[in-house]
Write a protein that holds these residues in place. Structure first.
Motif, PDB file in Angstrom:
ATOM      1  N   MET A  51      12.018  10.280  -0.682  1.00 50.95           N
ATOM      2  CA  MET A  51      11.178   9.877   0.439  1.00 50.95           C
ATOM      3  C   MET A  51      11.479   8.413   0.717  1.00 50.95           C
ATOM      4  O   MET A  51      11.468   7.595  -0.213  1.00 50.95           O
ATOM      5  N   ARG A  52      11.739   8.102   1.971  1.00 47.89           N
ATOM      6  CA  ARG A  52      12.041   6.732   2.358  1.00 47.89           C
ATOM      7  C   ARG A  52      11.170   6.303   3.529  1.00 47.89           C
ATOM      8  O   ARG A  52      10.693   7.150   4.295  1.00 47.89           O
ATOM      9  N   ASP A  53      10.995   5.001   3.664  1.00 45.10           N
ATOM     10  CA  ASP A  53      10.325   4.505   4.859  1.00 45.10           C
ATOM     11  C   ASP A  53      11.356   4.433   5.990  1.00 45.10           C
ATOM     12  O   ASP A  53      12.558   4.662   5.757  1.00 45.10           O
ATOM     13  N   PRO A  54      10.933   4.177   7.229  1.00 45.64           N
ATOM     14  CA  PRO A  54      11.870   4.195   8.350  1.00 45.64           C
ATOM     15  C   PRO A  54      13.029   3.210   8.219  1.00 45.64           C
ATOM     16  O   PRO A  54      14.076   3.393   8.856  1.00 45.64           O
ATOM     17  N   GLN A  55      12.871   2.180   7.398  1.00 42.21           N
ATOM     18  CA  GLN A  55      13.945   1.205   7.186  1.00 42.21           C
ATOM     19  C   GLN A  55      14.899   1.634   6.065  1.00 42.21           C
ATOM     20  O   GLN A  55      15.868   0.939   5.759  1.00 42.21           O
ATOM     21  N   GLY A  56      14.590   2.787   5.443  1.00 38.62           N
ATOM     22  CA  GLY A  56      15.477   3.314   4.410  1.00 38.62           C
ATOM     23  C   GLY A  56      15.112   2.936   3.002  1.00 38.62           C
ATOM     24  O   GLY A  56      15.841   3.261   2.053  1.00 38.62           O
ATOM     25  N   VAL A  57      13.978   2.264   2.806  1.00 40.33           N
ATOM     26  CA  VAL A  57      13.547   1.866   1.467  1.00 40.33           C
ATOM     27  C   VAL A  57      12.929   3.066   0.741  1.00 40.33           C
ATOM     28  O   VAL A  57      12.067   3.762   1.297  1.00 40.33           O
ATOM     29  N   ARG A  58      13.351   3.306  -0.494  1.00 37.63           N
ATOM     30  CA  ARG A  58      12.832   4.445  -1.252  1.00 37.63           C
ATOM     31  C   ARG A  58      11.351   4.257  -1.573  1.00 37.63           C
ATOM     32  O   ARG A  58      10.942   3.223  -2.089  1.00 37.63           O
ATOM     33  N   ILE A  59      10.554   5.276  -1.264  1.00 39.77           N
ATOM     34  CA  ILE A  59       9.105   5.244  -1.497  1.00 39.77           C
ATOM     35  C   ILE A  59       8.712   6.177  -2.627  1.00 39.77           C
ATOM     36  O   ILE A  59       7.771   5.932  -3.383  1.00 39.77           O
ATOM     37  N   GLY A  60       9.425   7.267  -2.779  1.00 38.93           N
ATOM     38  CA  GLY A  60       9.094   8.254  -3.797  1.00 38.93           C
ATOM     39  C   GLY A  60      10.033   9.436  -3.703  1.00 38.93           C
ATOM     40  O   GLY A  60      11.147   9.334  -3.176  1.00 38.93           O
ATOM     41  N   PHE A  67       7.437  20.251   4.639  1.00 38.78           N
ATOM     42  CA  PHE A  67       6.673  19.267   5.403  1.00 38.78           C
ATOM     43  C   PHE A  67       6.988  19.342   6.887  1.00 38.78           C
ATOM     44  O   PHE A  67       8.075  19.764   7.287  1.00 38.78           O
ATOM     45  N   THR A  68       6.008  18.895   7.696  1.00 41.26           N
ATOM     46  CA  THR A  68       6.195  18.859   9.136  1.00 41.26           C
ATOM     47  C   THR A  68       5.810  17.482   9.668  1.00 41.26           C
ATOM     48  O   THR A  68       5.078  16.733   9.000  1.00 41.26           O
ATOM     49  N   LEU A  69       6.284  17.151  10.827  1.00 38.34           N
ATOM     50  CA  LEU A  69       6.038  15.830  11.392  1.00 38.34           C
ATOM     51  C   LEU A  69       4.544  15.563  11.576  1.00 38.34           C
ATOM     52  O   LEU A  69       3.801  16.439  12.026  1.00 38.34           O
ATOM     53  N   GLY A  70       4.122  14.369  11.211  1.00 36.38           N
ATOM     54  CA  GLY A  70       2.720  13.987  11.327  1.00 36.38           C
ATOM     55  C   GLY A  70       1.880  14.391  10.140  1.00 36.38           C
ATOM     56  O   GLY A  70       0.707  14.011  10.049  1.00 36.38           O
ATOM     57  N   GLN A  71       2.454  15.156   9.201  1.00 36.20           N
ATOM     58  CA  GLN A  71       1.686  15.649   8.054  1.00 36.20           C
ATOM     59  C   GLN A  71       1.287  14.506   7.120  1.00 36.20           C
ATOM     60  O   GLN A  71       2.071  13.610   6.845  1.00 36.20           O
ATOM     61  N   ARG A  72       0.064  14.581   6.637  1.00 35.29           N
ATOM     62  CA  ARG A  72      -0.451  13.589   5.684  1.00 35.29           C
ATOM     63  C   ARG A  72      -0.660  14.201   4.310  1.00 35.29           C
ATOM     64  O   ARG A  72      -0.389  13.566   3.294  1.00 35.29           O
ATOM     65  N   GLU A  73      -1.150  15.454   4.283  1.00 33.80           N
ATOM     66  CA  GLU A  73      -1.508  16.078   3.013  1.00 33.80           C
ATOM     67  C   GLU A  73      -0.249  16.454   2.216  1.00 33.80           C
ATOM     68  O   GLU A  73       0.775  16.812   2.771  1.00 33.80           O
ATOM     69  N   GLY A  74      -0.383  16.393   0.903  1.00 31.09           N
ATOM     70  CA  GLY A  74       0.645  16.913   0.018  1.00 31.09           C
ATOM     71  C   GLY A  74       1.801  15.984  -0.285  1.00 31.09           C
ATOM     72  O   GLY A  74       2.734  16.372  -1.010  1.00 31.09           O
ATOM     73  N   LEU A  75       1.772  14.770   0.235  1.00 32.49           N
ATOM     74  CA  LEU A  75       2.874  13.847  -0.037  1.00 32.49           C
ATOM     75  C   LEU A  75       2.804  13.274  -1.456  1.00 32.49           C
ATOM     76  O   LEU A  75       3.828  12.934  -2.045  1.00 32.49           O
ATOM     77  N   GLN A  76       1.601  13.150  -1.981  1.00 28.29           N
ATOM     78  CA  GLN A  76       1.384  12.700  -3.360  1.00 28.29           C
ATOM     79  C   GLN A  76       2.081  11.370  -3.649  1.00 28.29           C
ATOM     80  O   GLN A  76       2.753  11.218  -4.674  1.00 28.29           O
ATOM     81  N   ILE A  77       1.912  10.449  -2.717  1.00 26.44           N
ATOM     82  CA  ILE A  77       2.438   9.095  -2.923  1.00 26.44           C
ATOM     83  C   ILE A  77       1.324   8.242  -3.500  1.00 26.44           C
ATOM     84  O   ILE A  77       0.271   8.066  -2.878  1.00 26.44           O
ATOM     85  N   GLY A  78       1.527   7.725  -4.684  1.00 28.51           N
ATOM     86  CA  GLY A  78       0.525   6.859  -5.291  1.00 28.51           C
ATOM     87  C   GLY A  78       0.639   5.444  -4.738  1.00 28.51           C
ATOM     88  O   GLY A  78       1.179   5.222  -3.656  1.00 28.51           O
ATOM     89  N   GLY A  79       0.122   4.491  -5.464  1.00 29.07           N
ATOM     90  CA  GLY A  79       0.235   3.105  -5.034  1.00 29.07           C
ATOM     91  C   GLY A  79       1.692   2.646  -5.042  1.00 29.07           C
ATOM     92  O   GLY A  79       2.417   2.887  -6.006  1.00 29.07           O
ATOM     93  N   VAL A  80       2.109   2.042  -3.954  1.00 28.74           N
ATOM     94  CA  VAL A  80       3.476   1.538  -3.838  1.00 28.74           C
ATOM     95  C   VAL A  80       3.420   0.015  -3.820  1.00 28.74           C
ATOM     96  O   VAL A  80       2.729  -0.575  -2.982  1.00 28.74           O
ATOM     97  N   ARG A  81       4.136  -0.599  -4.739  1.00 27.25           N
ATOM     98  CA  ARG A  81       4.087  -2.061  -4.853  1.00 27.25           C
ATOM     99  C   ARG A  81       4.496  -2.717  -3.528  1.00 27.25           C
ATOM    100  O   ARG A  81       5.501  -2.358  -2.907  1.00 27.25           O
ATOM    101  N   GLY A  82       3.652  -3.678  -3.103  1.00 27.33           N
ATOM    102  CA  GLY A  82       3.944  -4.412  -1.880  1.00 27.33           C
ATOM    103  C   GLY A  82       3.504  -3.709  -0.617  1.00 27.33           C
ATOM    104  O   GLY A  82       3.701  -4.227   0.489  1.00 27.33           O
TER     105      GLY A  82
END
Length: 372
Positions: free
Chosen positions: A217-226, A234-249
């Motif tokens: 999983m990356r942010d739009p700039q290509g930085v790895r998030i998880g 997954f589908t566009l606009g989806q919020r549930e089920g991503l299971q991303i915890g706290g991301v530094r910064g």
């Protein structure tokens, strides 16, 4: 026994029950037919048998014959295989649209004619009218329940043989009418979601047919998030089920799916529900279907929905030589999703629609350019 004039698709729910009741009260010779579209897989999540019993009880209460047809093999070939192929390609299909075209208004209609009926009836919130020599599909009177969106692939032949007995009614009245008529479905919970998945976990179900393939999983700039378990979950606009915890910064805010790179198995996420990466003004469709048999013009203005229960959105439509359409919206649209249905309207009349092929959303454009 004489053949019924109308065969009602009885699903075991309150809507189809009241549709049958309306015909009986109008004195229309009718019979009910229950369609089994999904074979019980032993999970305990399939409600088909319970629904069939309720449909039998409703027909018994109304004093009309009951028929049963198993369309599960037709559903698998005409709907489910397409559903899986679309998800495997990273798109988000709408099986209800295909089910109506391939099963309910095809195999069900054929079965009704074999039983000697002239027409079929269903519990859809929609209306049919004959105007200027053409059959028109109109929204249901109860706009909050209108189902014309799911019926936009129907044509003149189907509409000429179809009745929607509850299309002019309010949902709030249906349960009272059913209760007063002694129909046991009057307080039955409405079914929601995709019929063959039922109440079970979507990811677990899909994983039976599409093996999970973890990726970044990356942010739009290509930085790895998880990491994600598979982009097709997954589908566009989806919020549930991503299971991303706290991301530094990063702020402690929800994450949303804003892009899918299926070829490289990358899921793009952003923390803004209105992210510009979810916005698009234009879309391109696959070949369009027109209810009247042809497009109103090569270029015209109308309103559109790119998802069910969306408010009408003004747009300009250009019909291409290959039958596809290019649509430009007056204002930006959020999370327009390839694989979903674009449905076009002129007031309350449904003109037709098409499967969304692509949009001008920023990440979708970027991913497409990388493939070239």
């Amino acid at each position: 026994m004489s053949a019924p004039a109308v065969i009602v698709g009885v699903s075991g729910g309150v809507d189809s029950s009241v549709a049958a009741l309306q015909l009986v009260e109008q004195g229309v010779p009718s019979a009910g037919l229950f369609m089994q579209n999904w074979a019980d897989d032993g999970s305990g999540d399939c409600r088909a048998e319970e629904d069939r019993r309720d449909a039998v009880a409703v027909c018994g209460r109304l004093g009309i014959p009951f028929h049963f047809r198993d369309f599960s093999s037709e559903y698998w070939a005409g709907v489910f295989e397409h559903f899986l192929a679309e998800y495997a390609a990273g798109r988000t299909p709408n099986p209800d649209v295909l089910c109506n075209r391939e099963v309910k208004f095809k195999h069900f209609l054929d079965a009704a004619r074999e039983l000697g009926a002239d027409k079929i009836a269903t519990g859809h919130y929609a209306q049919v009218a004959l105007r200027d020599g053409h059959w028109r599909l109109l929204r249901g009177v109860d706009r909050s329940k209108d189902q014309s969106y799911f019926l936009h692939q129907l044509g003149q032949q189907q509409l000429s043989a179809t009745l929607f007995p509850i299309g002019g009614m309010q949902k709030s009245d249906l349960r009272r009418i059913a209760r007063e008529a002694g129909l046991q479905t009057h307080d039955k919970k409405d079914s929601t979601g995709i019929c063959f998945i039922g109440e079970r976990d979507f990811r677990e179900f899909l994983g039976r047919y599409l093996p999970a393939k973890a990726g970044e999983m990356r942010d739009p700039q290509g930085v790895r998030i998880g990491e994600h378990p598979g982009v097709f979950y997954f589908t566009l606009g989806q919020r549930e089920g991503l299971q991303i915890g706290g991301v530094r910064g990063r702020p402690a805010a929800p994450w949303y799916v804003v892009g899918k790179d299926v070829a490289n198995n990358i899921l793009y996420v952003d923390q803004d529900s209105g992210s510009r990466y979810l916005q698009s003004h234009r879309l391109q469709s696959e070949a369009a279907h027109w209810i009247s048999g042809s497009a109103p013009a090569r270029q015209f203005e109308c309103t559109a929905q790119t998802r069910y229960r969306q408010a009408d959105e003004p747009c300009q439509v250009t019909v291409n030589d290959d039958g596809t359409v290019a649509v430009r919206f007056t204002r930006a649209q959020r999370a327009v999703t390839p694989g979903q249905s674009l449905v076009l309207y002129d007031g309350d009349e449904c003109l037709g629609g098409a499967v969304i092929a692509s949009t001008d959303a920023p990440l979708e454009q970027k991913i497409a350019e990388q493939k070239v």
